[in-house]
Scaffold this motif. Structure first.
Motif, mmCIF file in Angstrom:
data_model
loop_
_atom_site.group_PDB
_atom_site.id
_atom_site.type_symbol
_atom_site.label_atom_id
_atom_site.label_comp_id
_atom_site.label_asym_id
_atom_site.label_seq_id
_atom_site.Cartn_x
_atom_site.Cartn_y
_atom_site.Cartn_z
ATOM 1 N N THR A 1 5.038 -56.675 48.776
ATOM 2 C CA THR A 1 6.304 -55.728 48.789
ATOM 3 C C THR A 1 6.218 -55.116 50.430
ATOM 4 O O THR A 1 7.023 -54.615 51.022
ATOM 5 C CB THR A 1 6.406 -54.767 47.581
ATOM 6 O OG1 THR A 1 6.492 -55.290 46.519
ATOM 7 C CG2 THR A 1 7.544 -53.593 48.075
ATOM 8 N N LEU A 2 4.947 -54.604 50.509
ATOM 9 C CA LEU A 2 4.568 -53.896 51.667
ATOM 10 C C LEU A 2 4.846 -54.751 53.149
ATOM 11 O O LEU A 2 5.536 -54.424 53.861
ATOM 12 C CB LEU A 2 3.025 -53.627 51.925
ATOM 13 C CG LEU A 2 2.534 -52.569 50.846
ATOM 14 C CD1 LEU A 2 1.040 -52.249 51.301
ATOM 15 C CD2 LEU A 2 3.227 -51.404 51.014
ATOM 16 N N THR A 3 4.687 -56.258 52.784
ATOM 17 C CA THR A 3 4.932 -57.240 53.880
ATOM 18 C C THR A 3 6.546 -57.278 54.028
ATOM 19 O O THR A 3 6.897 -57.309 55.208
ATOM 20 C CB THR A 3 4.342 -58.688 53.520
ATOM 21 O OG1 THR A 3 3.110 -58.387 53.332
ATOM 22 C CG2 THR A 3 4.808 -59.578 54.410
ATOM 23 N N ARG A 4 7.112 -57.263 52.950
ATOM 24 C CA ARG A 4 8.787 -57.199 52.977
ATOM 25 C C ARG A 4 9.239 -56.150 53.684
ATOM 26 O O ARG A 4 10.111 -56.125 54.373
ATOM 27 C CB ARG A 4 9.478 -57.519 51.602
ATOM 28 C CG ARG A 4 9.081 -58.900 51.020
ATOM 29 C CD ARG A 4 10.131 -59.081 49.851
ATOM 30 N NE ARG A 4 9.708 -58.155 48.874
ATOM 31 C CZ ARG A 4 8.844 -58.762 47.803
ATOM 32 N NH1 ARG A 4 8.254 -59.602 47.975
ATOM 33 N NH2 ARG A 4 8.732 -57.736 46.815
ATOM 34 N N ALA A 5 8.674 -54.900 53.257
ATOM 35 C CA ALA A 5 9.046 -53.579 54.125
ATOM 36 C C ALA A 5 8.738 -53.595 55.404
ATOM 37 O O ALA A 5 9.637 -53.161 56.152
ATOM 38 C CB ALA A 5 8.751 -52.513 53.312
#
Length: 319
Positions: A311-315
């Motif tokens: 999720t951090l990467t998508r953000a």
């Protein structure tokens, strides 16, 4: 989430657990200063009972095997980051219960008791100390950082050099996360969980959770920054449904204690309209992730980073 309560789980081992501190690291007796006084540990402890929520984490991180450790409320009683580390033949996993079972603790014949996150420890400290040398916390219940918790435990067991190496390696990994994920620095994040319909628990303000987020170069969601517990440092505050828009952030991590409740939260009018939902940076997490974020330890901090990295990467990529 405040677990302080001990009842028996499986039967304890009758033999002392192996892996005492290395003599070169020991230097016993050691005198440990902590929040409830001074404890003298006369010799390298071999029968350690960890009755605080993450005291066992510190021991396992140091390569030690307690004879008993507090578990959680899952069927196995074992948190994911301890899976594979606990040998039931050597370590009893105690189930959360209604209070400290002094007789049960004494039956393990401990030579050290760790009780850093037991809410009733101030009232029970003298009784526990009559069973075995007992170490509480540095600052207060759930107030210590994971580094302070590890150092205090390591001092009591004669393993400070090991603790310092673990801290150095873990802090380096945490600091490297925004370097490995370009665009992550400065993103905002909200964390919430539902134990019952119609209410979300959140943390904000200044505590161990927000300290970890800052170490990852993340910012607390603007709507949660002024939320500060007036009780324990990491105690949660509740938001009613009309306040759920306060979770608006680049990243939203939300847990619930069952799939149906998670679905009802995610599809509720205010949550479903959050930009994070549309961007794909709203993540349903389980309560183990919440637990690790709220009470980071020497073991769970790297585990929880792995859980939220997608999720951090998508953000970071969302622009």
């Amino acid at each position: 989430m405040l677990i302080a309560l001990l009842t028996s789980g499986c039967a304890g081992s009758s033999e002392p657990a192996p892996q005492p501190p290395d003599p070169a690291e020991a230097g016993f007796p050691v005198t440990v200063e902590h929040g409830l006084g001074t404890t003298v540990v006369p010799s390298p402890p071999r029968r350690i009972v960890a009755i605080g929520g993450n005291d066992g984490d510190a021991l396992f991180a140091l390569g030690l095997t307690p004879v008993a450790v507090l578990g959680n409320q899952s069927p196995s009683g074992i948190t994911p980051w301890l899976a594979g580390r606990i040998d039931p033949a050597k370590t009893t996993v105690m189930r959360p219960g209604a209070g400290i079972d002094l007789e049960r603790i004494a039956a393990f014949q401990p030579d050290l008791i760790l009780a850093g996150s037991v809410p009733s420890i101030a009232a029970d400290y003298d009784k526990l100390s009559r069973i075995a040398p007992t170490v509480s916390y540095v600052h207060g219940v759930l107030s210590d950082t994971w580094q302070e918790r590890l150092r205090l435990t390591a001092h009591a067991v004669g393993a400070l050099p090991r603790a310092e190496q673990i801290i150095t390696d873990t802090e380096r990994r945490i600091a490297g996360v925004p370097d490995r994920i370009p665009g992550l620095r400065g993103r905002s994040i909200s964390i919430a969980w539902a134990n019952q319909p119609g209410s979300l628990a959140v943390v904000g303000g200044d505590n161990n959770t927000t300290n970890l987020l800052r170490a990852l170069d993340l910012k607390v969601a603007p709507g949660l920054r002024d939320i500060q517990s007036t009780t324990l440092p990491n105690a949660a505050n509740s938001l009613s449904p009309e306040q759920w828009s306060r979770l608006d952030a680049d990243i939203a991590l939300v847990a619930a204690n069952n799939p149906g409740l998670a679905e009802s939260v995610r599809t509720s009018p205010l949550i479903s309209k959050l930009p994070a939902v549309k961007r794909g940076t709203y993540q349903d997490i389980d309560l183990n992730v919440v637990s690790a974020l709220r009470v980071p330890s020497a073991l769970n901090v790297t585990w929880v980073i792995d859980q939220i990295t997608p999720t951090l990467t998508r953000a970071a990529a969302a622009g």
